[in-house]
Scaffold this active site. Structure first.
Site, PDB file in Angstrom:
ATOM      1  N   HIS A 145       0.858  -1.191   0.000  1.00 37.36           N
ATOM      2  CA  HIS A 145       0.000   0.000   0.000  1.00 37.36           C
ATOM      3  C   HIS A 145       0.889   1.234   0.000  1.00 37.36           C
ATOM      4  O   HIS A 145       1.663   1.482   0.939  1.00 37.36           O
ATOM      5  CB  HIS A 145      -0.905   0.013   1.236  1.00 37.36           C
ATOM      6  CG  HIS A 145      -1.713   1.266   1.355  1.00 37.36           C
ATOM      7  ND1 HIS A 145      -2.700   1.616   0.461  1.00 37.36           N
ATOM      8  CD2 HIS A 145      -1.672   2.270   2.276  1.00 37.36           C
ATOM      9  CE1 HIS A 145      -3.226   2.767   0.818  1.00 37.36           C
ATOM     10  NE2 HIS A 145      -2.629   3.184   1.920  1.00 37.36           N
ATOM     11  N   GLY A 160       2.734   5.404   4.278  1.00 38.65           N
ATOM     12  CA  GLY A 160       2.130   6.105   5.408  1.00 38.65           C
ATOM     13  C   GLY A 160       0.711   5.611   5.602  1.00 38.65           C
ATOM     14  O   GLY A 160       0.174   4.878   4.767  1.00 38.65           O
ATOM     15  N   SER A 162      -3.341   5.386   5.823  1.00 40.07           N
ATOM     16  CA  SER A 162      -4.358   5.756   4.860  1.00 40.07           C
ATOM     17  C   SER A 162      -4.881   7.160   5.151  1.00 40.07           C
ATOM     18  O   SER A 162      -5.186   7.497   6.298  1.00 40.07           O
ATOM     19  CB  SER A 162      -5.514   4.745   4.919  1.00 40.07           C
ATOM     20  OG  SER A 162      -6.508   5.073   3.990  1.00 40.07           O
ATOM     21  N   GLY A 163      -4.956   8.003   4.120  1.00 44.25           N
ATOM     22  CA  GLY A 163      -5.449   9.361   4.273  1.00 44.25           C
ATOM     23  C   GLY A 163      -4.407  10.368   4.693  1.00 44.25           C
ATOM     24  O   GLY A 163      -4.745  11.540   4.924  1.00 44.25           O
ATOM     25  N   GLY A 165      -2.086  11.662   2.901  1.00 49.24           N
ATOM     26  CA  GLY A 165      -1.828  12.643   1.845  1.00 49.24           C
ATOM     27  C   GLY A 165      -0.822  12.184   0.802  1.00 49.24           C
ATOM     28  O   GLY A 165      -0.246  13.014   0.094  1.00 49.24           O
ATOM     29  N   LYS A 166      -0.640  10.880   0.676  1.00 49.19           N
ATOM     30  CA  LYS A 166       0.342  10.362  -0.292  1.00 49.19           C
ATOM     31  C   LYS A 166      -0.077  10.675  -1.732  1.00 49.19           C
ATOM     32  O   LYS A 166       0.735  11.136  -2.543  1.00 49.19           O
ATOM     33  CB  LYS A 166       0.478   8.841  -0.123  1.00 49.19           C
ATOM     34  CG  LYS A 166       0.951   8.403   1.250  1.00 49.19           C
ATOM     35  CD  LYS A 166       1.136   6.914   1.341  1.00 49.19           C
ATOM     36  CE  LYS A 166      -0.156   6.152   1.182  1.00 49.19           C
ATOM     37  NZ  LYS A 166      -1.112   6.375   2.278  1.00 49.19           N
ATOM     38  N   SER A 167      -1.344  10.448  -2.051  1.00 46.79           N
ATOM     39  CA  SER A 167      -1.805  10.687  -3.422  1.00 46.79           C
ATOM     40  C   SER A 167      -1.799  12.167  -3.764  1.00 46.79           C
ATOM     41  O   SER A 167      -1.454  12.559  -4.883  1.00 46.79           O
ATOM     42  CB  SER A 167      -3.217  10.114  -3.604  1.00 46.79           C
ATOM     43  OG  SER A 167      -3.215   8.702  -3.459  1.00 46.79           O
ATOM     44  N   ASP A 184      -1.905   3.813  -4.722  1.00 48.31           N
ATOM     45  CA  ASP A 184      -2.669   2.977  -3.810  1.00 48.31           C
ATOM     46  C   ASP A 184      -2.081   1.574  -3.662  1.00 48.31           C
ATOM     47  O   ASP A 184      -1.727   1.158  -2.568  1.00 48.31           O
ATOM     48  CB  ASP A 184      -4.138   2.898  -4.223  1.00 48.31           C
ATOM     49  CG  ASP A 184      -5.002   2.285  -3.139  1.00 48.31           C
ATOM     50  OD1 ASP A 184      -4.738   2.561  -1.960  1.00 48.31           O
ATOM     51  OD2 ASP A 184      -5.927   1.526  -3.464  1.00 48.31           O
ATOM     52  N   GLU A 209      -6.489   7.983  -7.072  1.00 46.50           N
ATOM     53  CA  GLU A 209      -7.665   8.353  -6.291  1.00 46.50           C
ATOM     54  C   GLU A 209      -7.341   9.562  -5.425  1.00 46.50           C
ATOM     55  O   GLU A 209      -6.399   9.533  -4.632  1.00 46.50           O
ATOM     56  CB  GLU A 209      -8.112   7.195  -5.393  1.00 46.50           C
ATOM     57  CG  GLU A 209      -9.311   7.568  -4.532  1.00 46.50           C
ATOM     58  CD  GLU A 209      -9.588   6.582  -3.419  1.00 46.50           C
ATOM     59  OE1 GLU A 209     -10.514   6.838  -2.618  1.00 46.50           O
ATOM     60  OE2 GLU A 209      -8.866   5.576  -3.331  1.00 46.50           O
ATOM     61  N   ARG A 249      17.568  14.398  12.988  1.00 47.01           N
ATOM     62  CA  ARG A 249      17.697  15.801  12.608  1.00 47.01           C
ATOM     63  C   ARG A 249      18.837  16.022  11.625  1.00 47.01           C
ATOM     64  O   ARG A 249      18.793  16.945  10.808  1.00 47.01           O
ATOM     65  CB  ARG A 249      17.903  16.667  13.863  1.00 47.01           C
ATOM     66  CG  ARG A 249      16.686  16.743  14.763  1.00 47.01           C
ATOM     67  CD  ARG A 249      16.901  17.764  15.844  1.00 47.01           C
ATOM     68  NE  ARG A 249      17.105  19.098  15.292  1.00 47.01           N
ATOM     69  CZ  ARG A 249      17.492  20.152  15.999  1.00 47.01           C
ATOM     70  NH1 ARG A 249      17.739  20.016  17.281  1.00 47.01           N
ATOM     71  NH2 ARG A 249      17.649  21.323  15.413  1.00 47.01           N
TER      72      ARG A 249
END
Length: 344
Positions: A145, A160, A162-163, A165-167, A184, A209, A249
């Site tokens: 995924h 990361g 789901s949701g 902000g990868k797409s 996806d 998507e 860092r």
């Protein structure tokens, strides 16, 4: 992890037909036979009846030498050798150089249900191409995924929750002129000797998507230059809600993310309101290009700071100062040095 342990002969015919240029002379219903090894086999002495080292699950390749040998000996002798050879329940035979198969070979292949294929390619060229293709078809595979993008020629796998902000980040990268590989679901595989390649599944290819907008066809929106079918994965970028103490860092820690047993460099980008994530991802690609050229900015800076600390405290000489301070110790002193204006 999923592994394709076997490939049907019919799939080899359907895959990459332009490269292999295979045609079916006769299959006798045997195209469902399985190839389980990427290496091919040339029969050699097996045509004389010595079949101890014949592997039935390999593609048998007959070139000019084998065909000339069968034609040069008597039909009775050729048939005896071929009888023992074909009894091994071979998956398939392939003749190169567009050669015509000797009649005894076709008769015994029909008797034992062995598909007979032919290609106009030279033997060496065909062996190279079919071996490479079988290595791809039989290699370990898995579905991950994430989102795979090509940024400045560097393959970046965004992962990361789901949701996260990868797409959206990938879409912004496409708007900047970079290329989408998969959204996806990323199908990954090993290519010898130890590289990982990713591609979209056939159903998801070139689609993305975006929440609130639905499914977008990137090819239709931005043209064929905005997508590519597959790409080597060179860096994994994790977008996550990290606390300040959870990430490096300096960027000197060697973090890796294993894919099918191969360690891929991992970069963690903490999400904060107002951060331009796509710009940061682009910088990750640029920094990786520098590393390919042997330039590691973070380590150079670490050595510079460690030398400065050692010289100002008198604990070491410049030559051995970088070994005296660990990355975490250096990180702890950077803030104080910068605030005092001691680091230019």
């Amino acid at each position: 992890m999923r592994r394709d342990a076997a490939v049907e002969v019919s799939r080899l015919l359907a895959e990459d037909s332009a490269a292999l240029q295979l045609e079916t002379l006769s299959d006798w219903g045997g195209l469902e036979r399985l190839l389980t090894r990427p290496r091919i086999q040339k029969p050699g002495l097996a045509l004389s009846g010595f079949v101890k080292h014949v592997y039935a699950d390999r593609l048998q390749v007959l070139g000019l030498t084998e065909v000339d040998y069968l034609l040069s000996i008597g039909e009775t002798e050729a048939r005896a050798g071929l009888e023992a050879y074909c009894k091994r329940k071979l998956a398939a035979m392939a003749l190169t150089r567009g050669l015509e198969p000797p009649p005894p070979l076709m008769e015994l292949a029909r008797e034992h249900g062995i598909p007979v294929l032919r290609t106009p390619l030279m033997t060496s060229s065909f062996i190279s191409r079919v071996t490479r293709r079988l290595e791809e078809l039989l290699s370990p595979r898995a579905n991950i995924h994430g989102v795979l993008v090509d940024v400045l020629g560097v393959g970046l796998l965004l992962i990361g929750r789901s949701g996260v902000g990868k797409s959206e980040a990938a879409l912004d990268l496409v708007l900047r002129g970079h290329r989408l590989v998969a959204d996806d679901v990323v199908e990954v595989m090993i290519r010898p000797p130890d590289t990982i390649w990713g591609a979209a599944t056939q159903l998801h290819q070139h689609h993305m998507e975006i929440r609130g907008m639905g499914i977008l066809n990137i090819t239709h929106l931005f043209g064929v230059a905005a997508v590519r079918d597959n790409k080597k994965i060179e860096v994994v970028v994790e977008l996550s809600d990290l606390h300040e103490d959870d990430y490096d860092r300096l960027g000197t820690e060697n973090n890796n993310w294993p894919i099918l047993g191969v360690d891929i460099p991992l970069v963690r980008i903490p999400l904060r309101a107002g951060r331009n994530i796509s710009s940061l991802i682009e910088v990750v690609a640029r920094n990786q290009i520098l590393k390919f050229r042997g330039i590691d900015s973070a380590r150079e800076f670490q050595e510079k700071i460690a030398t400065h600390i050692a010289m100002t405290t008198g604990t070491a000489t410049p030559s051995d100062a970088p070994e005296e301070a660990s990355p975490r110790q250096v990180s702890g002193q950077i803030t104080g040095l910068v605030s005092l204006g001691e680091v230019e």
